[in-house]
Design a protein around this motif. Sequence first.
Motif, short mmCIF file in Angstrom:
data_model
loop_
_atom_site.label_atom_id
_atom_site.label_comp_id
_atom_site.label_asym_id
_atom_site.label_seq_id
_atom_site.Cartn_x
_atom_site.Cartn_y
_atom_site.Cartn_z
N PRO A 1 11.80 -76.62 29.27
CA PRO A 1 12.89 -77.54 28.89
C PRO A 1 12.72 -78.06 27.47
CG PRO A 1 11.33 -78.64 30.35
CD PRO A 1 10.90 -77.21 30.27
N PHE A 2 13.84 -78.39 26.85
CA PHE A 2 13.82 -79.03 25.54
C PHE A 2 14.93 -80.05 25.46
CE2 PHE A 2 17.03 -75.85 24.86
CZ PHE A 2 17.78 -76.20 23.73
N THR A 3 14.80 -80.98 24.53
CA THR A 3 15.79 -82.01 24.31
C THR A 3 16.31 -81.92 22.88
OG1 THR A 3 13.89 -83.49 23.99
CG2 THR A 3 15.10 -83.68 26.06
N VAL A 4 17.46 -82.57 22.65
CA VAL A 4 18.16 -82.43 21.37
C VAL A 4 18.71 -83.79 20.95
CG1 VAL A 4 20.08 -81.32 20.17
CG2 VAL A 4 18.79 -80.04 21.89
N LYS A 5 18.48 -84.14 19.72
CA LYS A 5 19.08 -85.35 19.14
C LYS A 5 20.59 -85.26 19.23
CE LYS A 5 19.12 -87.77 14.64
NZ LYS A 5 18.58 -87.68 13.27
N ASP A 6 21.23 -86.40 19.51
CA ASP A 6 22.65 -86.38 19.82
C ASP A 6 23.56 -86.29 18.60
OD1 ASP A 6 24.47 -86.19 21.89
OD2 ASP A 6 24.87 -88.34 21.97
N LEU B 1 18.03 -76.40 27.96
CA LEU B 1 18.47 -77.72 27.51
C LEU B 1 18.41 -78.71 28.67
CD1 LEU B 1 19.70 -79.58 25.34
CD2 LEU B 1 21.96 -78.85 26.15
N LEU B 2 17.63 -79.77 28.48
CA LEU B 2 17.45 -80.78 29.51
C LEU B 2 18.30 -82.02 29.28
CD1 LEU B 2 15.40 -81.30 31.99
CD2 LEU B 2 14.27 -82.85 30.38
N ALA B 3 18.38 -82.48 28.01
CA ALA B 3 19.01 -83.77 27.76
C ALA B 3 19.31 -83.93 26.27
CB ALA B 3 18.10 -84.90 28.23
N LYS B 4 20.19 -84.90 25.99
CA LYS B 4 20.46 -85.37 24.63
C LYS B 4 19.80 -86.72 24.44
CE LYS B 4 22.68 -83.31 22.22
NZ LYS B 4 24.14 -83.31 21.98
N THR B 5 19.33 -86.99 23.22
CA THR B 5 18.56 -88.20 22.97
C THR B 5 19.24 -89.10 21.94
OG1 THR B 5 17.22 -86.96 21.36
CG2 THR B 5 16.36 -87.15 23.62
N ASN B 6 18.87 -90.36 22.01
CA ASN B 6 19.56 -91.43 21.29
C ASN B 6 19.27 -91.42 19.80
OD1 ASN B 6 21.37 -93.55 21.43
ND2 ASN B 6 19.81 -95.10 21.82
N LEU B 7 20.15 -92.09 19.06
CA LEU B 7 20.07 -92.16 17.60
C LEU B 7 20.85 -93.38 17.14
CD1 LEU B 7 22.59 -89.55 16.11
CD2 LEU B 7 22.69 -90.41 18.42
N PRO B 8 20.64 -93.84 15.91
CA PRO B 8 21.51 -94.88 15.36
C PRO B 8 22.91 -94.32 15.11
CG PRO B 8 20.00 -94.10 13.68
CD PRO B 8 19.58 -93.46 14.98
N GLU B 9 23.87 -95.20 15.00
CA GLU B 9 25.24 -94.74 14.78
C GLU B 9 25.31 -93.80 13.57
OE1 GLU B 9 29.36 -96.83 15.40
OE2 GLU B 9 28.42 -97.60 13.55
N PHE B 10 25.87 -92.60 13.81
CA PHE B 10 26.06 -91.59 12.77
C PHE B 10 24.73 -91.10 12.17
CE2 PHE B 10 30.24 -93.96 11.54
CZ PHE B 10 30.83 -93.55 12.73
#
Length: 470
Positions: free
Chosen positions: A78-83, A121-130
């Motif tokens: 599995p891997f995750t990806v910045k949103d 693909l396991l999940a998307k991960t959080n980030l600051p707006e834009f």
Amino acid sequence: MVARNLTAADATELAALVRSREVSPVEVVQAHLDRVAAVNPRLNAVVTLAAEQALAAARHAEAAVMAGAGLGPLHGVPFTVKDSLDTADVPTLRGSPLFAGRVPRTDATSVARMKRAGAILLAKTNLPEFAFWTETDNLLTGRTNNPWDLARTPGGSSGGESAAIAAGMSPIGIGSDVAISVRGPSAHTGIAALKPTHGRIPATGHWPEVPRRFWNIGPMARSVRDVALGYAIMAGPDGIDGYAASPGDLDAGLGPDPARQVRVGVMTEPGFGPVAAEVAGTVEAAAHALRDLGCAVEPVRIPVLEASDGVALSAALFGAEIKPEFQRVAADRPGPLFWTGEAVLGRPDVAADAYVRAHQAVERLKDAMAAYFARHDVLLCPVTPIPAPPHGLPEFVIDGRTVPARHILSATVPFNLTGLPAMTVRFGTSREGLPIGVQLVSRAFAESTILGLAARLEAVRGIEDVHPPL
């Protein structure tokens, strides 16, 4: 292996276990889903969980293993990806209510390449707006906490990705970096990351698209060998991103020619402004370790770097491009903005002469770094001037000196401006038990040099404390 052990293993080990049929991809994916359920409520690192799709892909991957089919290097992992990176049929929300409900039809190039390598693909991960701040918080998906101390930030803008990997929710992931955004979060959470030479990994499918000449896509993981593997999988032109061009063979190994001594320069202050004593001490400890490993190590000064305010240069160059882009988006998709988005829209326009002067200053900085790398192979320096700070501080006090929060960028943004590859690896621990990383920078297209030294530093320090004490 029990679920805890599966979530402690790195991606390379998991791929080997799947290939040897010691574990199934379904077991691996389910173990990570269970880990997300256990720790994400306290961290808020994962914002979209693709559980059904991941389990379906895992069952397909298991069938391929049992059939003796050819397997990719990350088959069943599995891997995750910045949103900020598009994922086909999985929401990509970009940290903003303006993009709530947005579901792309295609994958970003980097995501597609990970899937072709067999990763799931396991999940998307959080980030600051834009994706434009050094802390991970927004109005849509909220604030992400650092797994080493929930009262502290994991950094930004790939803070959700770093927290997810550090906490064992994912073994490997994809982040993006315009000034600090894979390296700072990785240092704050004790993992490894690479910002390759600009253009090594296509930015196709990433938003914001501007300023694209400074945006970089990079692998993030708990081990250097995983970072090297992710880089090798994702790098190379895609025929879409005009910056994505690589001369010669891809430099994806784990070290330079062993017959030649590696020349390492070491710098903390004054090149990067105030640096906390425990961070400077960690850099010095890494310098001693590299000297013991046979490198030629010496303190260095780069006067142009000392005289340049990279943070101010980036503000002038980025601001001239991102403000019109954010204005367009806000007009097309009306809705509330987080304070970071409001701050960009409220910035004064950048005057043309200031924009030109900033470009000329970057050219001088590029020349200075070219001269430095004519004499050295690597620059060893801090990643951030302090370990992970508490959430929301407007300024920091470093050994009695007060600096604005944007000072956190001082040791990373110069290498976005110059396009040079830079690697982050943990090498120390603060008095409060927080990770401290060091940064290794090399000449353009020499990723294997810094990957190799990072792997050697990792071996010296060891990779204990794989998971924070959640």
